[in-house]
Design a protein around this motif. Sequence first.
Motif, short mmCIF file in Angstrom:
data_model
loop_
_atom_site.label_atom_id
_atom_site.label_comp_id
_atom_site.label_asym_id
_atom_site.label_seq_id
_atom_site.Cartn_x
_atom_site.Cartn_y
_atom_site.Cartn_z
N ALA A 1 30.05 36.90 -34.66
CA ALA A 1 28.83 36.31 -34.15
C ALA A 1 28.46 36.84 -32.76
O ALA A 1 27.30 37.15 -32.48
CB ALA A 1 28.98 34.78 -34.10
N ARG A 2 29.46 36.97 -31.88
CA ARG A 2 29.19 37.39 -30.50
C ARG A 2 28.72 38.84 -30.42
O ARG A 2 27.82 39.18 -29.65
CB ARG A 2 30.44 37.21 -29.64
CG ARG A 2 30.27 37.64 -28.18
CD ARG A 2 31.59 37.53 -27.43
NE ARG A 2 32.02 36.16 -27.28
CZ ARG A 2 31.71 35.39 -26.23
NH1 ARG A 2 30.96 35.88 -25.26
NH2 ARG A 2 32.15 34.16 -26.15
N PHE A 3 29.32 39.71 -31.22
CA PHE A 3 29.01 41.14 -31.12
C PHE A 3 28.12 41.66 -32.26
O PHE A 3 27.86 42.85 -32.34
CB PHE A 3 30.32 41.95 -31.08
CG PHE A 3 31.15 41.69 -29.86
CD1 PHE A 3 30.89 42.35 -28.67
CD2 PHE A 3 32.18 40.77 -29.89
CE1 PHE A 3 31.65 42.11 -27.53
CE2 PHE A 3 32.95 40.51 -28.75
CZ PHE A 3 32.68 41.18 -27.57
N ASP A 4 27.67 40.74 -33.10
CA ASP A 4 26.76 41.08 -34.19
C ASP A 4 27.35 42.18 -35.08
O ASP A 4 26.72 43.23 -35.32
CB ASP A 4 25.40 41.50 -33.64
CG ASP A 4 24.33 41.59 -34.73
OD1 ASP A 4 24.50 40.92 -35.76
OD2 ASP A 4 23.35 42.33 -34.55
N VAL A 5 28.57 41.95 -35.54
CA VAL A 5 29.22 42.88 -36.46
C VAL A 5 29.67 42.10 -37.69
O VAL A 5 29.66 40.87 -37.71
CB VAL A 5 30.44 43.57 -35.80
CG1 VAL A 5 30.02 44.42 -34.62
CG2 VAL A 5 31.50 42.54 -35.39
N SER A 6 30.07 42.81 -38.72
CA SER A 6 30.56 42.15 -39.93
C SER A 6 31.95 41.59 -39.68
O SER A 6 32.68 42.05 -38.80
CB SER A 6 30.60 43.14 -41.09
OG SER A 6 31.61 44.12 -40.86
N ARG A 7 32.33 40.62 -40.48
CA ARG A 7 33.66 40.04 -40.33
C ARG A 7 34.77 41.04 -40.69
O ARG A 7 35.82 41.05 -40.02
CB ARG A 7 33.77 38.76 -41.15
CG ARG A 7 32.91 37.62 -40.56
CD ARG A 7 33.15 36.30 -41.23
NE ARG A 7 34.52 35.84 -41.07
CZ ARG A 7 34.94 34.64 -41.48
NH1 ARG A 7 34.10 33.81 -42.07
NH2 ARG A 7 36.20 34.29 -41.32
N PRO A 8 34.58 41.91 -41.69
CA PRO A 8 35.61 42.94 -41.92
C PRO A 8 35.82 43.84 -40.71
O PRO A 8 36.94 44.23 -40.40
CB PRO A 8 35.08 43.72 -43.12
CG PRO A 8 34.25 42.72 -43.86
CD PRO A 8 33.60 41.89 -42.80
N THR A 9 34.73 44.17 -40.00
CA THR A 9 34.86 45.00 -38.79
C THR A 9 35.60 44.23 -37.71
O THR A 9 36.46 44.78 -37.00
CB THR A 9 33.47 45.43 -38.28
OG1 THR A 9 32.84 46.23 -39.28
CG2 THR A 9 33.59 46.24 -36.99
N ALA A 10 35.27 42.94 -37.56
CA ALA A 10 35.96 42.11 -36.57
C ALA A 10 37.45 42.01 -36.89
O ALA A 10 38.30 42.11 -36.01
CB ALA A 10 35.33 40.72 -36.54
N ASN A 11 37.76 41.84 -38.18
CA ASN A 11 39.15 41.75 -38.60
C ASN A 11 39.90 43.04 -38.32
O ASN A 11 41.05 43.04 -37.86
CB ASN A 11 39.21 41.40 -40.09
CG ASN A 11 40.63 41.29 -40.60
OD1 ASN A 11 41.23 42.28 -41.02
ND2 ASN A 11 41.17 40.09 -40.56
N LYS A 12 39.25 44.17 -38.57
CA LYS A 12 39.87 45.48 -38.34
C LYS A 12 40.16 45.68 -36.85
O LYS A 12 41.21 46.22 -36.48
CB LYS A 12 38.95 46.58 -38.86
CG LYS A 12 39.54 47.98 -38.78
CD LYS A 12 38.57 49.00 -39.36
CE LYS A 12 39.12 50.42 -39.24
NZ LYS A 12 38.16 51.44 -39.76
N ALA A 13 39.24 45.24 -35.99
CA ALA A 13 39.44 45.38 -34.55
C ALA A 13 40.59 44.51 -34.08
O ALA A 13 41.42 44.93 -33.25
CB ALA A 13 38.16 45.01 -33.81
N LEU A 14 40.67 43.27 -34.59
CA LEU A 14 41.79 42.39 -34.24
C LEU A 14 43.12 43.01 -34.67
O LEU A 14 44.09 42.99 -33.91
CB LEU A 14 41.61 41.03 -34.90
CG LEU A 14 40.59 40.08 -34.27
CD1 LEU A 14 40.41 38.84 -35.15
CD2 LEU A 14 41.01 39.67 -32.87
N ALA A 15 43.14 43.57 -35.88
CA ALA A 15 44.37 44.20 -36.38
C ALA A 15 44.80 45.37 -35.50
O ALA A 15 45.99 45.58 -35.26
CB ALA A 15 44.17 44.66 -37.82
N ALA A 16 43.83 46.13 -34.99
CA ALA A 16 44.15 47.27 -34.13
C ALA A 16 44.77 46.79 -32.82
O ALA A 16 45.72 47.40 -32.31
CB ALA A 16 42.89 48.08 -33.86
N LEU A 17 44.25 45.70 -32.26
CA LEU A 17 44.78 45.19 -31.00
C LEU A 17 46.14 44.54 -31.18
O LEU A 17 46.98 44.56 -30.27
CB LEU A 17 43.78 44.21 -30.38
CG LEU A 17 42.49 44.87 -29.88
CD1 LEU A 17 41.44 43.82 -29.53
CD2 LEU A 17 42.77 45.75 -28.67
#
Length: 263
Positions: free
Chosen positions: A41-57
Amino acid sequence: MSDALVRDPVYCQLVARLRERIRSGAHPAGSRFLTEREIAARFDVSRPTANKALAALVAEGALAFRKGIGTFVSADALEYDLSHLVSFTEKARAAGRIPTTRVLSFARIPAAAVDPDPRAALGLGAHEEAFRIVRLRLADGVPVILERRHLRAQPCPGLRRSDLAGSLYRLLTDRYRLEIGGADEEIRAVRLGRADARLLGVGRGDAALQVTAVARLSSGQPIWHESTLYRGDAYAFRNRLGPVRAGRPAAGLLGGTALPPRR
């Protein structure tokens, strides 16, 4: 700065933005991080993209995932000094962390009830006794060490469960006037079983470092045997090496097999 992402690749930008939020202190160490839904919601991206970013961190150690709880900002790793015996309590305080201890079990047992490895390492006689101690050590409320120890009973008269809520090293040196001469350690990488992982607050199969050690008094008498698990995401083992030597390397162990010196 706007939270909107305007250039490709979006995924790389998102990881960079989230990493910057962590580094800026917007989310203090140990605190819960943004959820996948909040990031989307904050960065206006899809949830799969958000999940992928969290996994990377999580993979790079900036975040830690706790099953069933959420994603948290990782605290700086505690250091394990390979050259000296250092109290966990004192080390944690020096790192600005609050140390606590949960004594999971405490019993005084005869030598015959001590497991074969610690019994042999301590050289317990048939009529001697040992304290069997299991403790969970926490830093800022986060479990980081699971310690299983057998302590020779004779040098520690009157030892009680309540005495073990702090530094064992300080207890032995201050109350019992024992001079710890050092310890022999073996360190191995292991994967945690279900029970140990649950106590340490991580997933089954997660990595840990297992330290098996025998400590001795200055007289040479063995005083304790331990088999201790250190959470792989919470500890960094550090040592300073001397210069390269031209002589033959020392004999060592590879997978439990003795290696002769190279000729």
